[in-house]
Design a protein around this motif. Structure first.
Motif, short mmCIF file in Angstrom:
data_model
loop_
_atom_site.label_atom_id
_atom_site.label_comp_id
_atom_site.label_asym_id
_atom_site.label_seq_id
_atom_site.Cartn_x
_atom_site.Cartn_y
_atom_site.Cartn_z
N ASP A 200 2.75 -1.07 -0.37
CA ASP A 200 2.62 -2.06 -1.77
C ASP A 200 1.63 -1.64 -2.86
OD1 ASP A 200 2.86 -5.52 -2.66
OD2 ASP A 200 0.48 -4.25 -2.78
N HIS A 201 0.18 -0.68 -2.81
CA HIS A 201 -0.13 -0.52 -3.60
C HIS A 201 -1.24 0.46 -3.09
CE1 HIS A 201 -2.27 -4.03 -2.62
NE2 HIS A 201 -4.20 -2.78 -2.86
N VAL A 202 -1.72 1.60 -3.88
CA VAL A 202 -2.70 2.88 -3.45
C VAL A 202 -3.65 2.97 -4.38
CG1 VAL A 202 -2.95 5.19 -3.16
CG2 VAL A 202 -0.43 4.33 -2.59
N VAL A 203 -4.31 2.85 -3.62
CA VAL A 203 -6.25 2.31 -4.51
C VAL A 203 -6.58 4.27 -4.79
CG1 VAL A 203 -8.45 1.56 -4.70
CG2 VAL A 203 -6.43 0.24 -4.01
N GLY A 204 -7.00 4.27 -5.94
CA GLY A 204 -7.97 5.58 -6.22
C GLY A 204 -8.82 5.12 -6.52
N GLN A 283 -7.64 6.00 -2.04
CA GLN A 283 -9.16 5.24 -1.42
C GLN A 283 -8.37 4.14 -0.67
OE1 GLN A 283 -10.37 1.45 -2.92
NE2 GLN A 283 -12.51 1.04 -2.24
N HIS A 284 -7.35 3.33 -0.78
CA HIS A 284 -6.82 2.33 0.88
C HIS A 284 -5.57 2.53 -0.04
CE1 HIS A 284 -7.30 -1.82 -2.37
NE2 HIS A 284 -6.84 -1.29 -1.27
N LEU A 285 -4.62 2.22 1.42
CA LEU A 285 -3.53 2.11 0.60
C LEU A 285 -2.96 0.41 1.07
CD1 LEU A 285 -2.15 5.03 2.87
CD2 LEU A 285 -2.53 4.36 0.40
N PHE A 364 -7.43 1.13 5.01
CA PHE A 364 -5.75 0.20 5.31
C PHE A 364 -6.33 -1.55 4.98
CE2 PHE A 364 -3.70 3.47 8.36
CZ PHE A 364 -3.23 3.97 7.10
N GLU A 365 -5.30 -1.91 4.00
CA GLU A 365 -5.03 -3.54 3.48
C GLU A 365 -3.70 -3.80 4.08
OE1 GLU A 365 -5.39 -3.89 -0.11
OE2 GLU A 365 -4.27 -5.89 -0.30
N ILE A 366 -3.81 -5.20 5.40
CA ILE A 366 -2.40 -5.40 5.52
C ILE A 366 -2.43 -6.36 4.46
CG2 ILE A 366 -1.09 -6.35 7.37
CD1 ILE A 366 -1.87 -3.49 8.00
FE FE Z 1 -5.70 -3.86 -2.05
#
Ligand code: FE
Ligand code: TYF
Length: 397
Positions: A200-204, A283-285, A364-366
């Motif tokens: 869905d998204h990748v956070v930097g 940071q998170h996927l 990770f985020e779900i």
């Molecule tokens: Fe997120």
């Protein structure tokens, strides 16, 4: 161009996803791509450098339900490192780990710990993207070039983004192999049920004062547009200790939230990341699923640890009014610590893991979307308080 003509990535076709499913999974919007200066089809791969790719590949199969599909390593003529290609739905991870002590993978791991080296994107025209990126001042790390084997030709190039992270741009329209030339098809342990379908998204995370610079980078270099959701100065200092803005590709297939630290009551979670990662990085996927309850149950059973949500989040009388009707009883969400948020377009369910590796960095985020195109703004307070509780357990006061 109507959205129905938006091409699918090879991975999405392999996962037998159609545009309606993707619209639901990751919140696609209609977009006429004809005028895009930097046309993007979608995600190609997330490439990791880890301390032990052989064991990590086992973990991502056994715990995260991914399927091993391709491999490169000493047996295939690559004496530098192992690379394991794993798939879950449309998501492709490539796990690299050094064999040669002088490998750049070993250097990356020494500096950053387990982390993401490359957020690769599938594009229809590598040369056009690179020409535009260069004209906009991007650093071209790898010039456009062809690689060929018995399965055809892949054309690719790479540009630099925040920290030591890169975006490889891949045109695989003339290629039928399992990943890239040099890789061989390889199966692994029998995968259980698929636990996530799409990225869905990748956070930097970037350094203090640099968020707008990176938002500008994605605006200019990739033609990405700003999404409405952001964490501004006002709430940043109150509890979140971060500021955040989101850029996205035209149809929102690729979404990049960008965080910078804010001076708050305690040391920012973003400062903690920057210190332990050794600079800016991913940071998170967010992994999209159609059944977050089953996914979280399976992951918990296999030992994955999630941030805990206090009981007060669910007993808050405002919660029911804020979220309205959702597909499962709130008790089911409460039992698992799943957060819920609603906006004008719909709602989403989300939960966050603790950091995945030895350093307090990547997690990770779900996420399960039901119409919402947001990122869970209504959960930011509860979420950031949970992250701060974990920071305190690690000795951050
Ligand atoms: Fe997120
Ligand atoms: O991607 C997002 O924006 C949400 C919220 O450290 C978020 O998932 C932002 C920063 C963070 C954790 C979650």
């Amino acid at each position: 161009m109507s959205i129905d003509q938006t091409p699918l990535t090879g991975q999405e076709r392999l996962a037998e996803l159609d545009l309606d499913q993707l619209r639901q999974l990751v919140g696609l919007v209609e977009h006429d791509g004809d005028g895009d200066p930097f046309p993007v089809i979608g995600w190609d791969a997330v490439v990791w450098a880890v301390g032990n790719a052989t064991q990590a590949a086992h973990l991502y199969q056994a715990v995260w339900g991914m399927e091993l599909v391709a491999y490169s390593g000493p047996e295939t003529g690559n004496r530098d490192h192992h690379a394991y290609v794993l798939r879950s739905g449309a998501v492709r991870f490539v796990l690299t780990g050094a064999v040669d002590p002088a490998s750049p993978v070993a250097d990356h791991h020494r500096r950053h710990g387990d982390g993401i080296v490359d957020i690769a994107l599938e594009v229809p025209d590598v040369d056009r993207c690179v020409a535009h990126a260069r004209a906009q001042g991007a650093t071209v790390l790898v010039e456009p070039h062809d690689e060929t084997d018995a399965h055809g030709t892949v054309r690719s190039a790479a540009i630099a983004t925040y920290g030591e992270t890169r975006h490889t741009l891949v045109d695989r329209s003339r290629y039928t192999g399992p990943y890239l030339p040099g890789f061989v098809a390889r199966g692994g342990v029998t995968a259980g049920p698929r636990l996530f379908q799409a990225l869905d998204h990748v956070v930097g995370n970037v350094e203090l004062g640099h968020m707008d610079e990176w938002v500008g980078f994605y605006n200019r270099v990739m033609g990405f547009t700003n999404m409405a959701e952001f964490v501004g100065e006002d709430i940043a200092t109150e509890y979140s200790a971060l500021m955040s803005k989101v850029v996205a590709s035209g149809d929102h297939r690729v979404k990049f939230p960008l965080n910078e630290p804010a001076i708050g009551r305690k040391r920012s979670q973003i400062d903690e990341y920057l210190e332990f990662y050794g600079g800016p990085g991913a940071q998170h996927l967010a992994l999209a699923t159609t059944d977050i309850l089953a996914t979280v149950d399976a992951l918990r059973e296999r030992g994955v640890e999630f941030l805990s949500t206090p009981e007060s989040y669910y007993s808050d009388p405002q919660l029911r009014a804020r979220i309205g009707h959702v597909r499962v009883p709130i008790e089911e969400l409460a039992a698992r610590g799943i957060l819920v948020d609603r906006d004008e377009d719909g709602y989403l369910l989300q939960i966050f893991t603790k950091p995945l590796g030895d350093r307090p960095t990547v997690f990770f985020e779900i996420i399960e979307r039901h119409g919402s195109l947001g990122f869970g703004a209504g959960n930011f307070q509860a979420l950031f308080e949970a992250i701060e509780r974990e920071q305190e357990r690690r000795g951050n006061f």
